[in-house]
Design a protein around this motif. Structure first.
Motif, mmCIF file in Angstrom:
data_model
loop_
_atom_site.group_PDB
_atom_site.id
_atom_site.type_symbol
_atom_site.label_atom_id
_atom_site.label_comp_id
_atom_site.label_asym_id
_atom_site.label_seq_id
_atom_site.Cartn_x
_atom_site.Cartn_y
_atom_site.Cartn_z
ATOM 1 N N MET A 185 0.881 4.992 -8.588
ATOM 2 C CA MET A 185 2.189 4.353 -8.783
ATOM 3 C C MET A 185 2.205 3.186 -7.818
ATOM 4 S SD MET A 185 4.945 7.353 -8.532
ATOM 5 C CE MET A 185 4.963 8.734 -9.635
ATOM 6 N N GLU A 186 2.196 1.974 -8.334
ATOM 7 C CA GLU A 186 2.146 0.808 -7.446
ATOM 8 C C GLU A 186 3.299 -0.146 -7.728
ATOM 9 O OE1 GLU A 186 -1.792 -0.927 -7.697
ATOM 10 O OE2 GLU A 186 -2.653 0.678 -6.476
ATOM 11 N N ARG A 187 3.659 -0.907 -6.702
ATOM 12 C CA ARG A 187 4.619 -2.020 -6.789
ATOM 13 C C ARG A 187 5.962 -1.618 -7.426
ATOM 14 N NH1 ARG A 187 2.488 -6.825 -5.227
ATOM 15 N NH2 ARG A 187 0.371 -6.511 -4.510
ATOM 16 N N PRO A 188 6.580 -0.518 -6.993
ATOM 17 C CA PRO A 188 7.859 -0.116 -7.574
ATOM 18 C C PRO A 188 8.967 -1.128 -7.292
ATOM 19 C CG PRO A 188 7.428 1.097 -5.555
ATOM 20 C CD PRO A 188 6.170 0.336 -5.868
ATOM 21 N N ARG A 194 -4.008 -14.337 -11.950
ATOM 22 C CA ARG A 194 -3.106 -14.152 -10.809
ATOM 23 C C ARG A 194 -2.486 -12.762 -10.855
ATOM 24 N NH1 ARG A 194 -4.426 -17.690 -7.368
ATOM 25 N NH2 ARG A 194 -2.466 -17.443 -6.258
ATOM 26 N N GLU A 195 -2.060 -12.289 -9.680
ATOM 27 C CA GLU A 195 -1.324 -11.021 -9.622
ATOM 28 C C GLU A 195 -0.297 -11.092 -8.500
ATOM 29 O OE1 GLU A 195 -4.217 -7.888 -9.094
ATOM 30 O OE2 GLU A 195 -4.750 -8.553 -7.099
ATOM 31 N N ALA A 196 0.318 -9.950 -8.165
ATOM 32 C CA ALA A 196 1.305 -9.854 -7.086
ATOM 33 C C ALA A 196 2.481 -10.826 -7.261
ATOM 34 C CB ALA A 196 0.623 -10.074 -5.731
ATOM 35 N N ARG A 215 0.116 -6.600 4.249
ATOM 36 C CA ARG A 215 -1.213 -6.824 4.843
ATOM 37 C C ARG A 215 -1.953 -5.505 4.669
ATOM 38 N NH1 ARG A 215 -1.283 -9.321 10.661
ATOM 39 N NH2 ARG A 215 -1.037 -11.251 9.472
ATOM 40 N N TRP A 216 -2.761 -5.452 3.606
ATOM 41 C CA TRP A 216 -3.386 -4.183 3.218
ATOM 42 C C TRP A 216 -4.472 -3.765 4.189
ATOM 43 C CZ3 TRP A 216 -0.630 -1.802 -0.236
ATOM 44 C CH2 TRP A 216 0.019 -2.506 -1.263
ATOM 45 N N ASN A 217 -4.550 -2.466 4.421
ATOM 46 C CA ASN A 217 -5.680 -1.896 5.149
ATOM 47 C C ASN A 217 -6.370 -0.922 4.186
ATOM 48 O OD1 ASN A 217 -7.467 -0.524 6.679
ATOM 49 N ND2 ASN A 217 -6.008 0.254 8.191
ATOM 50 N N THR A 238 -8.349 -10.360 -5.799
ATOM 51 C CA THR A 238 -9.534 -9.987 -5.007
ATOM 52 C C THR A 238 -9.354 -8.577 -4.434
ATOM 53 O OG1 THR A 238 -8.574 -11.194 -3.129
ATOM 54 C CG2 THR A 238 -10.246 -12.358 -4.400
ATOM 55 N N GLY A 239 -8.802 -7.676 -5.241
ATOM 56 C CA GLY A 239 -8.621 -6.287 -4.791
ATOM 57 C C GLY A 239 -7.641 -6.223 -3.636
ATOM 58 N N TRP A 240 -8.039 -5.556 -2.545
ATOM 59 C CA TRP A 240 -7.155 -5.442 -1.374
ATOM 60 C C TRP A 240 -7.351 -6.617 -0.415
ATOM 61 C CZ3 TRP A 240 -3.696 -1.990 -2.439
ATOM 62 C CH2 TRP A 240 -4.025 -0.800 -3.103
ATOM 63 N N ALA A 241 -8.372 -7.449 -0.674
ATOM 64 C CA ALA A 241 -8.670 -8.548 0.259
ATOM 65 C C ALA A 241 -7.708 -9.708 0.033
ATOM 66 C CB ALA A 241 -10.102 -8.999 0.053
ATOM 67 N N GLY A 276 -2.374 -11.472 3.918
ATOM 68 C CA GLY A 276 -1.453 -10.616 3.174
ATOM 69 C C GLY A 276 -1.424 -10.950 1.691
ATOM 70 N N GLN A 277 -0.543 -10.270 0.993
ATOM 71 C CA GLN A 277 -0.397 -10.470 -0.455
ATOM 72 C C GLN A 277 1.067 -10.284 -0.838
ATOM 73 O OE1 GLN A 277 -2.077 -7.455 -3.018
ATOM 74 N NE2 GLN A 277 -2.651 -8.969 -4.578
ATOM 75 N N SER A 278 1.596 -11.225 -1.592
ATOM 76 C CA SER A 278 3.017 -11.205 -1.966
ATOM 77 C C SER A 278 3.418 -9.918 -2.672
ATOM 78 C CB SER A 278 3.308 -12.387 -2.901
ATOM 79 O OG SER A 278 2.273 -12.534 -3.866
ATOM 80 N N ARG A 287 -0.310 -4.525 -15.156
ATOM 81 C CA ARG A 287 -0.715 -4.041 -13.820
ATOM 82 C C ARG A 287 0.307 -4.547 -12.797
ATOM 83 N NH1 ARG A 287 -6.893 -4.854 -14.825
ATOM 84 N NH2 ARG A 287 -7.491 -2.850 -15.688
ATOM 85 N N ASP A 288 -0.093 -5.435 -11.873
ATOM 86 C CA ASP A 288 0.887 -5.891 -10.867
ATOM 87 C C ASP A 288 2.116 -6.439 -11.578
ATOM 88 O OD1 ASP A 288 -0.878 -5.235 -8.894
ATOM 89 O OD2 ASP A 288 -0.932 -7.228 -7.984
ATOM 90 N N MET A 289 3.288 -6.092 -11.038
ATOM 91 C CA MET A 289 4.509 -6.510 -11.725
ATOM 92 C C MET A 289 5.664 -6.669 -10.750
ATOM 93 S SD MET A 289 6.155 -3.421 -11.288
ATOM 94 C CE MET A 289 7.628 -3.752 -12.206
ATOM 95 N N GLY A 343 -8.757 5.588 -12.875
ATOM 96 C CA GLY A 343 -8.869 4.340 -12.102
ATOM 97 C C GLY A 343 -7.758 3.388 -12.478
ATOM 98 N N TYR A 344 -8.124 2.127 -12.764
ATOM 99 C CA TYR A 344 -7.118 1.108 -13.127
ATOM 100 C C TYR A 344 -7.176 0.766 -14.623
ATOM 101 C CZ TYR A 344 -5.650 0.231 -8.323
ATOM 102 O OH TYR A 344 -5.103 0.366 -7.056
ATOM 103 N N LYS A 345 -7.707 1.720 -15.429
ATOM 104 C CA LYS A 345 -7.927 1.433 -16.854
ATOM 105 C C LYS A 345 -6.661 1.433 -17.703
ATOM 106 C CE LYS A 345 -11.030 3.484 -19.380
ATOM 107 N NZ LYS A 345 -11.987 4.556 -19.711
HETATM 108 C C1 DGJ Z 1 -4.365 -5.797 -5.841
HETATM 109 C C2 DGJ Z 1 -2.999 -5.380 -6.271
HETATM 110 O O1 DGJ Z 1 -2.123 -6.417 -6.007
HETATM 111 C C3 DGJ Z 1 -2.590 -4.120 -5.537
HETATM 112 O O2 DGJ Z 1 -1.287 -3.771 -5.903
HETATM 113 C C4 DGJ Z 1 -3.592 -3.066 -5.860
HETATM 114 O O3 DGJ Z 1 -3.540 -2.772 -7.232
HETATM 115 C C5 DGJ Z 1 -4.985 -3.545 -5.485
HETATM 116 N N1 DGJ Z 1 -5.292 -4.789 -6.153
HETATM 117 C C6 DGJ Z 1 -6.061 -2.540 -5.823
HETATM 118 O O4 DGJ Z 1 -7.317 -3.073 -5.559
#
Ligand code: DGJ
Length: 329
Positions: free
Chosen positions: A107-110, A213-215, A291-293, A233-236, A270-272, A165-167, A133-135
């Motif tokens: 459950m992401e980005r509620p 783009r995401e986030a 700022r993901w770890n 770029t994943g968590w980076a 970080g990521q928005s 996905r990201d929303m 996974g993320y399928k």
């Molecule tokens: C980037 C997304 O913005 C996050 O919410 C998360 O899904 C990661 N990817 C997973 O790698």
């Protein structure tokens, strides 16, 4: 006797130290990137989140994460945006192993919005089905009569068949609500208008741009919509970009990277995730990022920064600490 006196003195001193640590300091500023504690002194666990201002209180909904596990959606409340009280798990994972929201899914980005017609709080989030996974790439919906929940899971779907996905969610001045979401393996950013009850997607569903783009995080100022997104770029961390439009359905014009300061080209590491307008203050918007770890997701930090305007163009300037009075007392 002397020993007894000494040991009770030692006890008292230890007690005082423990008590002093137990009562967390009242926060009077934002310190982006530092460890943020709730009013009980626990580290805040609300990632990829969003805020809702409801009847004079702010609610912060975010992913409850373990080291990597997704453990549901936490909610915190605050009167001043600095001090956050833990309200509990707004949406829990299901113990029913056949449920779409069973453990081992994501459950992401509620994001939560209030529907005045149905008098329900409606939560949307990025749902990944257990063990896939993320399928699955679906939008999940949950509802509650109480802002802090518990929320009841309703359903999940792909809006008009598109991956989601990201929303983020956005409610416009006329009460219409929208989901902005990453589709087609994140290559497309799309928008879909929600039904009047905010529970489903309508067929008003448009491609915004195909920049991978995401986030997405969006706000409206003086009739213009501004949208900040990240790369994929994943968590980076990576470079943010800003777009502007006169209509949510576009066309969206790119305005470059709004970040300024150290590591601006990586969104300050970080990521928005969200942009919160500050009620009662003119042109006051808070840019919210994670700022993901990735080695320990619950230990990810929060970056909240004020948005300023340079010739009407949003700028997010890094600062180590700031207060809401940047917009006047
Ligand atoms: C980037 C997304 O913005 C996050 O919410 C998360 O899904 C990661 N990817 C997973 O790698």
């Amino acid at each position: 006797m002397r020993f007894l006196l000494f040991s009770s003195l030692l006890c008292l001193t230890t007690l005082r130290v423990v008590q002093a640590q137990d009562v967390p300091k009242r926060q009077t500023s934002f310190k982006p990137g530092e460890v943020w504690l709730d009013t009980k002194g626990e580290v805040i666990n609300a990632h990829g989140g969003g805020l809702l201002f409801d009847k004079g209180t702010y609610y912060w909904f975010g992913e409850k994460r373990g080291k990597s596990a997704s453990e549901g959606v936490n909610v915190y409340s605050s009167k001043d945006l600095y001090n956050w009280k833990m309200e509990g798990l707004a949406l829990a994972k299901s113990t029913d192993t056949t449920s779409e929201i069973a453990t081992h899914g994501l459950m992401e980005r509620p994001k939560v919005i209030y529907n005045p017609r149905t008098k329900q709080y409606v939560m949307w989030f990025h749902l990944e089905l257990p063990g896939q996974g993320y399928k699955a790439a679906r939008a999940g919906v949950a509802v509650s009569k109480n802002v802090t929940g518990p929320y009841t899971y309703v359903k999940s779907f792909r809006p008009n068949g598109h991956m989601s996905r990201d929303m983020t969610l956005f409610v416009d001045d006329d009460g219409s609500a929208y989901e902005i979401y990453s589709a087609r393996e994140n290559y497309d950013l799309r928008i879909v208008k929600l039904t009047d009850d905010y529970l489903s997607a309508t067929s008003q569903d448009t491609l915004l741009f195909s920049d991978h783009r995401e986030a997405p995080a969006v706000f409206k100022k003086d009739g213009k919509y501004f949208l900040i997104t990240s790369g994929c770029t994943g968590w980076a961390p990576n470079r943010a970009s800003l777009h502007v439009a006169d209509s949510l359905f576009g066309p969206w014009q790119p305005l470059g990277d709004p970040m300024k300061g150290p590591m601006a080209d990586k969104t300050f590491d970080g990521q928005s995730t969200y942009i919160q307008p500050v009620p009662g203050k003119k042109n006051a918007f808070i840019f919210i990022a994670d700022r993901w770890n990735p080695k320990d997701l619950k230990d990810s930090r929060y970056l909240w920064l004020p948005i300023s305007f340079d010739a009407n163009q949003p700028v997010v300037q890094w600062t180590d600490a700031w207060k809401l009075d940047v917009w006047g007392k």
